[in-house]
Enzyme design. Sequence first.
Site, PDB file in Angstrom:
ATOM      1  N   HIS A 292      -9.377  10.021   3.524  1.00  0.00           N
ATOM      2  CA  HIS A 292      -9.050   8.975   2.539  1.00  0.00           C
ATOM      3  C   HIS A 292      -9.486   9.466   1.165  1.00  0.00           C
ATOM      4  O   HIS A 292     -10.586  10.008   1.031  1.00  0.00           O
ATOM      5  CB  HIS A 292      -9.771   7.680   2.915  1.00  0.00           C
ATOM      6  CG  HIS A 292      -9.207   6.469   2.238  1.00  0.00           C
ATOM      7  ND1 HIS A 292      -9.368   6.237   0.896  1.00  0.00           N
ATOM      8  CD2 HIS A 292      -8.481   5.426   2.716  1.00  0.00           C
ATOM      9  CE1 HIS A 292      -8.763   5.100   0.579  1.00  0.00           C
ATOM     10  NE2 HIS A 292      -8.213   4.583   1.667  1.00  0.00           N
TER      11      HIS A 292
ATOM     12  N   HIS B 191     -11.558   9.626   7.448  1.00  0.00           N
ATOM     13  CA  HIS B 191     -11.227   8.203   7.610  1.00  0.00           C
ATOM     14  C   HIS B 191     -10.755   7.882   9.024  1.00  0.00           C
ATOM     15  O   HIS B 191     -11.242   6.934   9.635  1.00  0.00           O
ATOM     16  CB  HIS B 191     -10.152   7.859   6.580  1.00  0.00           C
ATOM     17  CG  HIS B 191      -9.804   6.408   6.498  1.00  0.00           C
ATOM     18  ND1 HIS B 191     -10.755   5.409   6.416  1.00  0.00           N
ATOM     19  CD2 HIS B 191      -8.595   5.762   6.480  1.00  0.00           C
ATOM     20  CE1 HIS B 191     -10.156   4.222   6.347  1.00  0.00           C
ATOM     21  NE2 HIS B 191      -8.849   4.413   6.399  1.00  0.00           N
TER      22      HIS B 191
ATOM     23  N   ARG C  26      -1.807   9.887   1.366  1.00  0.00           N
ATOM     24  CA  ARG C  26      -3.254  10.124   1.273  1.00  0.00           C
ATOM     25  C   ARG C  26      -3.625  11.602   1.287  1.00  0.00           C
ATOM     26  O   ARG C  26      -4.539  12.019   0.577  1.00  0.00           O
ATOM     27  CB  ARG C  26      -3.959   9.451   2.452  1.00  0.00           C
ATOM     28  CG  ARG C  26      -4.089   7.999   2.239  1.00  0.00           C
ATOM     29  CD  ARG C  26      -4.810   7.323   3.360  1.00  0.00           C
ATOM     30  NE  ARG C  26      -4.691   5.896   3.082  1.00  0.00           N
ATOM     31  CZ  ARG C  26      -4.962   4.944   3.933  1.00  0.00           C
ATOM     32  NH1 ARG C  26      -5.392   5.221   5.131  1.00  0.00           N
ATOM     33  NH2 ARG C  26      -4.830   3.685   3.595  1.00  0.00           N
TER      34      ARG C  26
ATOM     35  N   GLU D  88       0.857  -1.201   0.000  1.00  0.00           N
ATOM     36  CA  GLU D  88       0.000   0.000   0.000  1.00  0.00           C
ATOM     37  C   GLU D  88       0.881   1.236   0.000  1.00  0.00           C
ATOM     38  O   GLU D  88       2.094   1.142   0.230  1.00  0.00           O
ATOM     39  CB  GLU D  88      -0.927  -0.009   1.224  1.00  0.00           C
ATOM     40  CG  GLU D  88      -2.133  -0.909   1.008  1.00  0.00           C
ATOM     41  CD  GLU D  88      -3.081  -0.955   2.184  1.00  0.00           C
ATOM     42  OE1 GLU D  88      -2.919  -0.155   3.123  1.00  0.00           O
ATOM     43  OE2 GLU D  88      -3.975  -1.809   2.167  1.00  0.00           O
TER      44      GLU D  88
ATOM     45  N   ARG E   7      -1.181   8.741   9.568  1.00  0.00           N
ATOM     46  CA  ARG E   7      -1.025   7.296   9.806  1.00  0.00           C
ATOM     47  C   ARG E   7      -0.637   6.566   8.523  1.00  0.00           C
ATOM     48  O   ARG E   7      -1.212   6.797   7.461  1.00  0.00           O
ATOM     49  CB  ARG E   7      -2.341   6.711  10.328  1.00  0.00           C
ATOM     50  CG  ARG E   7      -2.311   5.224  10.564  1.00  0.00           C
ATOM     51  CD  ARG E   7      -3.639   4.754  11.073  1.00  0.00           C
ATOM     52  NE  ARG E   7      -4.672   5.044  10.121  1.00  0.00           N
ATOM     53  CZ  ARG E   7      -5.091   4.197   9.174  1.00  0.00           C
ATOM     54  NH1 ARG E   7      -4.551   3.003   9.081  1.00  0.00           N
ATOM     55  NH2 ARG E   7      -6.049   4.543   8.351  1.00  0.00           N
TER      56      ARG E   7
HETATM   57  C1  SIN Z   1      -7.655   1.206   2.792  1.00  0.00           C
HETATM   58  O1  SIN Z   1      -7.956   0.038   2.622  1.00  0.00           O
HETATM   59  O2  SIN Z   1      -7.466   1.981   1.864  1.00  0.00           O
HETATM   60  C2  SIN Z   1      -7.548   1.735   4.175  1.00  0.00           C
HETATM   61  C3  SIN Z   1      -6.530   1.038   4.927  1.00  0.00           C
HETATM   62  C4  SIN Z   1      -6.135   1.849   6.114  1.00  0.00           C
HETATM   63  O3  SIN Z   1      -6.627   2.952   6.291  1.00  0.00           O
HETATM   64  O4  SIN Z   1      -5.269   1.400   6.863  1.00  0.00           O
END
Ligand code: SIN
Length: 491
Positions: A224, A327, A269, A110, A362
Amino acid sequence: MRKVIIIGAGLAGCYLATQLQNTCDVTIVTKKSIQDSNSMLAQGGIAASLDPGDSPAQHAADTLAAGQYHNKPAAVNQLVATGPKLIQHLIQDGMAFDRQSNGQLDFGLEGAHSHHRILHANGDRTGAALTSFVQGEIHQVHWKPYSTAIDLQVQDNVCVGVIIRNDKNQALETLTSDAVVLATGGLGNLFPLTTNNQTITGDGIAIAARAGAAISDMAFVQFHPTLLSLHGKCYGLITEAIRGSGAILVDENNHRIMANVPKKDLAPRDVVARHLKAWQEQGHQLFLDISAILDFTTRFPGVTENLDNHHVPFRTTHRIPIQPGAHFVMGGITTDLSAQTSIPHLFAIGEVACNGVHGANRLASNSLLDCLVSAKKAAEAIQKIDAVTIIPQDTPAAPQPKPLLPSLTDLQQNAWQNLGVVRTKAGLTAFQNWLSQFNYQELQPSQLNATDLAITNLCLCASLIDKAALAEPKSLGAHYIQETTVKTQAG
Ligand code: SIN
């Protein structure tokens, strides 16, 4: 046996219960059913440096960089060192994380991670799989579902219990305890678009703040970039793992929005959310183009089900309509590395707590890990606390002024405009003035109905964010401040 009351039935609260149930008398209070938590909605996964080529040190470096070095290094080190061990225990106990065809754990990637280290379960239903597994390990606790925590009981600066309200018959009950643990999640419903469960209204932060607990880092709220957005409303998260698998952000003309930004669609993000907001303000529509992902429906079954439920024709258009939204809050109730707050015998774990692990932003998939680690550390500390002596006290109810509160819609709109993705000093000041016309600080929570209590708690959280943001005149991580015009609606 020590009496422990846990408020919240997400991953942090339930994992703590598994750690204490054999030695303590544990009660879990939760606002709705045990299915209603942000943990159950988590799609992204859980980060842990279990791959042989990875290391806790690299995970720590990524966490600190994402947090803009505003994190507490000791908290980060505790997270990355303890987390993998707890995950290995869960695997030994039967928790099934997704694996490759050769049986090895399947590590995903990610944004802002330097290594493939994200574990998933049931594809994009990791939070539900993990939380349900942990709930299945709970055998001897008292459950109090459909019960809202109203206020803490504090005597001589020691937390001795909590007042809850049974939401079915409205009866108030005082639960006494040797430890109260807040595991209530964040405050997503302060904003009109959010990934959070509808029960998440800043309750834990508000009741701790009213009791005088220290609160920190409230300026840092993570937005997000990709929430499923239809007709201006949000219908859940579109996980970043989809961009991690090759999806790109485009507008109605197929223009690639993040093309010229470092790290493109996997930029941090806050950077992606700001670009999307700016593009939207120029009159464009926002989409996630998933045409590069051939096996989308098998890899993302939860998102697929959500899209089908809302009749999104993504199989033919290969596009998902999205918008940024609230988020996760990095700030919260200040705790030490053992989840102890500034009020003795009051603990806080998971998103509601600010132990310094997330800093100003985060790192993706660190929150489920923090739920496990903060709960484990709280369990160790609670095993060592002294029993509390409770002196029964009758506190006569003071007269309640007539509530003067904004509507939830007005609060959310004003919060979005002034505390959202892009803030201005003038907007923060105007928001503070707008909020000051309401009497949320004078109201007694026990005398409010459920809606007014939620709005009261959200107003208090909004004012904490606003004050913290005004005290951070420079942009840092998720707190982005720009000098432009005032945008507060007439109130
Ligand atoms: C996501 O799946 O995009 C969110 C994961 C997260 O916020 O840790």
